[in-house]
Design a protein around this motif. Structure first.
Motif, PDB file in Angstrom:
ATOM      1  N   THR A 127      27.803 106.760  17.280  1.00 63.07           N
ATOM      2  CA  THR A 127      29.132 106.832  17.790  1.00 63.07           C
ATOM      3  C   THR A 127      29.062 106.542  19.443  1.00 63.07           C
ATOM      4  O   THR A 127      29.786 105.744  20.385  1.00 63.07           O
ATOM      5  CB  THR A 127      30.472 107.856  18.240  1.00 63.07           C
ATOM      6  OG1 THR A 127      28.921 109.099  19.367  1.00 63.07           O
ATOM      7  CG2 THR A 127      30.596 108.597  17.292  1.00 63.07           C
ATOM      8  N   ASP A 166      28.374 107.198  21.951  1.00 61.12           N
ATOM      9  CA  ASP A 166      28.771 107.635  23.312  1.00 61.12           C
ATOM     10  C   ASP A 166      29.709 109.617  23.378  1.00 61.12           C
ATOM     11  O   ASP A 166      30.328 110.083  22.233  1.00 61.12           O
ATOM     12  CB  ASP A 166      30.349 107.636  23.348  1.00 61.12           C
ATOM     13  CG  ASP A 166      30.910 107.792  24.546  1.00 61.12           C
ATOM     14  OD1 ASP A 166      30.680 108.901  25.409  1.00 61.12           O
ATOM     15  OD2 ASP A 166      32.185 106.917  25.089  1.00 61.12           O
ATOM     16  N   THR A 198      30.959 111.757  24.762  1.00 61.12           N
ATOM     17  CA  THR A 198      32.566 112.221  24.702  1.00 61.12           C
ATOM     18  C   THR A 198      33.115 111.859  23.345  1.00 61.12           C
ATOM     19  O   THR A 198      34.450 112.416  23.707  1.00 61.12           O
ATOM     20  CB  THR A 198      33.045 111.863  26.456  1.00 61.12           C
ATOM     21  OG1 THR A 198      33.327 109.865  26.385  1.00 61.12           O
ATOM     22  CG2 THR A 198      31.434 111.826  27.082  1.00 61.12           C
ATOM     23  N   LYS A 199      32.307 111.673  22.702  1.00 58.72           N
ATOM     24  CA  LYS A 199      33.857 110.928  21.815  1.00 58.72           C
ATOM     25  C   LYS A 199      33.710 111.795  20.883  1.00 58.72           C
ATOM     26  O   LYS A 199      33.301 111.186  19.530  1.00 58.72           O
ATOM     27  CB  LYS A 199      32.949 109.442  21.404  1.00 58.72           C
ATOM     28  CG  LYS A 199      33.664 108.111  22.221  1.00 58.72           C
ATOM     29  CD  LYS A 199      35.105 108.115  21.919  1.00 58.72           C
ATOM     30  CE  LYS A 199      35.494 107.153  23.609  1.00 58.72           C
ATOM     31  NZ  LYS A 199      34.344 105.708  22.723  1.00 58.72           N
TER      32      LYS A 199
END
Length: 415
Positions: free
Chosen positions: A250, A252, A254-255
């Motif tokens: 991802t 990220d 926060t994903k």
């Protein structure tokens, strides 16, 4: 970083190698390549190219970044990421920690990588290389004894795939850890590596207040026993690896969606443990930015008092990444094994200092830890009495001499 930025710089390569590519007292030939094929004008589309291996092997995963200008390969970067995160292989080698020359090699890894990169810039074709064995060694590049097959195959893969955008992050090593050990005695951390703006390695791990093996190792050795003791679907390190792989996919932290306050998720197949700590630490690491290069040897270092005194035995744990002290913990292990560590007791209000102190023990301990993170040297502290009090750290009235002595002892192996 060390890259050859233009074709013109390659013409000077022979002279450079005469000066720096000698082995066994013999002079390196005046050219780095043997009968290279001429470059073809306008062969490639201008842009940034990147490819990496799918998995780690023997602790490393390799990647190649290529810059094309005016249709030609202008620069190439061969690098590697360790499965434990931290500095990339070029930085690790340049700092002397990889130590190929100590093992008898003619040059360090990053120096040999530079010559392989220069060969590609000159030939302009990753297929114009001959291998003398299945391992991928070649006699085509003077002064290079390492296997180069991974580099040229990744270069071809990158060029075949076409230009790509760089990732959003700054290249380097990243690290963050929890502020204290938990009630269960574990403190978690996230260590990342970024190359070409992409997160290419991520490691979620835990340290125990009593020292010993890190959680990854303890689990891999079968001593943590989640499957046997807790009937889990997989051991802790196996589930941690899946969480790490999810972050690499991802790009990220926060994903990820949590299904409860504990931090469990249905986003990652085969993972039943709570993963919130890992993704929050990964975000904290990225927010802090890359770790500056330091002078210590990377690793986890620990020292503790030999015996209990007044019900406590003190310890210091230190984490070094990219040669820099990035994690520090000063804590107390209770003689009563049924009670949590001193940090937890102090934070919960179960351990209180006498009136007149400048804060609870855990708060003052964190300030002492922050002092070491700032100075990077446990000897950079002055004491005003034999008990070990110091005026060097604002807001600290407890004795800190024991902590800095333990930190100094722990770091003896990091010099």
């Amino acid at each position: 970083m060390k890259k050859i930025k233009s074709i013109m710089s390659v013409f000077a390569l022979g002279t450079v190698l005469v000066l720096s590519g000698c082995t066994g007292g013999q002079t390196t030939p005046a050219t780095a390549v043997k009968d290279p094929a001429p470059a073809q004008d306008g062969k490639y589309k201008d842009g940034n190219y990147f490819a990496q291996q799918d998995a780690f092997a023997k602790g490393w995963k390799y990647m190649v970044t290529i810059e094309v200008k005016d249709g030609k390969i202008a620069s190439a970067d061969w690098n590697g990421a360790n499965e434990k995160g931290g500095p990339d292989k070029v930085a690790f080698s340049a700092s002397g920690q990889y130590g190929m020359k100590k093992g008898g090699a003619q040059a360090e890894w990053h120096e040999q990588a530079e010559k392989a990169e220069a060969y590609l810039v000159q030939t302009q074709d990753p297929t114009k290389i001959n291998y003398k064995d299945d391992a991928g060694h070649s006699d085509d590049i003077a002064g290079v004894s390492v296997s180069v097959k991974d580099f040229f195959e990744l270069a071809k893969k990158a060029l075949d795939a076409g230009p790509v955008d760089k990732g959003p992050y700054k290249d380097g090593a990243y690290y963050a850890e929890a502020p204290m050990y938990g009630k269960d005695g574990w403190k978690y951390s996230a260590s990342l590596t970024v190359v070409n703006g992409n997160i290419v390695a991520a490691d979620w791990n835990g340290l125990n207040v009593k020292g010993g093996k890190d959680k990854d190792t303890l689990s891999a050795d079968g001593e943590y026993g989640m499957k046997e003791k807790g009937k889990a679907q997989a051991e802790w390190h196996e589930q941690a690896q899946k969480a790490e792989a999810y972050l690499l996919k991802t790009q990220d932290p926060t994903k990820v969606n949590y299904k409860d306050d504990a931090g469990k998720t249905d986003d990652i197949a085969g993972v039943s443990i709570k993963v919130k700590d890992f993704f929050e630490l990964a975000k904290a690491a990225l927010d802090k930015g890359p770790i500056a290069q330091g002078s210590y040897k990377d690793g986890i270092y620990y020292a503790a008092d030999e015996k209990f005194e007044k019900g406590w035995k003190y310890m210091a744990s230190i984490v070094v990444k990219n040669g820099t002290i990035v994690g520090v913990d000063w804590n107390g292990i209770p003689e009563d094994a049924t009670k949590p560590n001193k940090d937890v007791q102090s934070t919960n209000g179960d351990y209180k200092l006498a009136p007149g102190n400048q804060g609870e023990w855990a708060v003052q301990a964190q300030k002492a830890e922050a002092h070491l993170l700032k100075t990077q040297d446990p000897t950079k502290i002055t004491y005003k009495d034999d008990a070990g009090h110091s005026d060097d750290i604002a807001g600290v009235s407890v004795t800190v001499g024991e902590f800095f002595k333990l930190a100094q002892k722990a770091l003896e192996g990091a010099k």
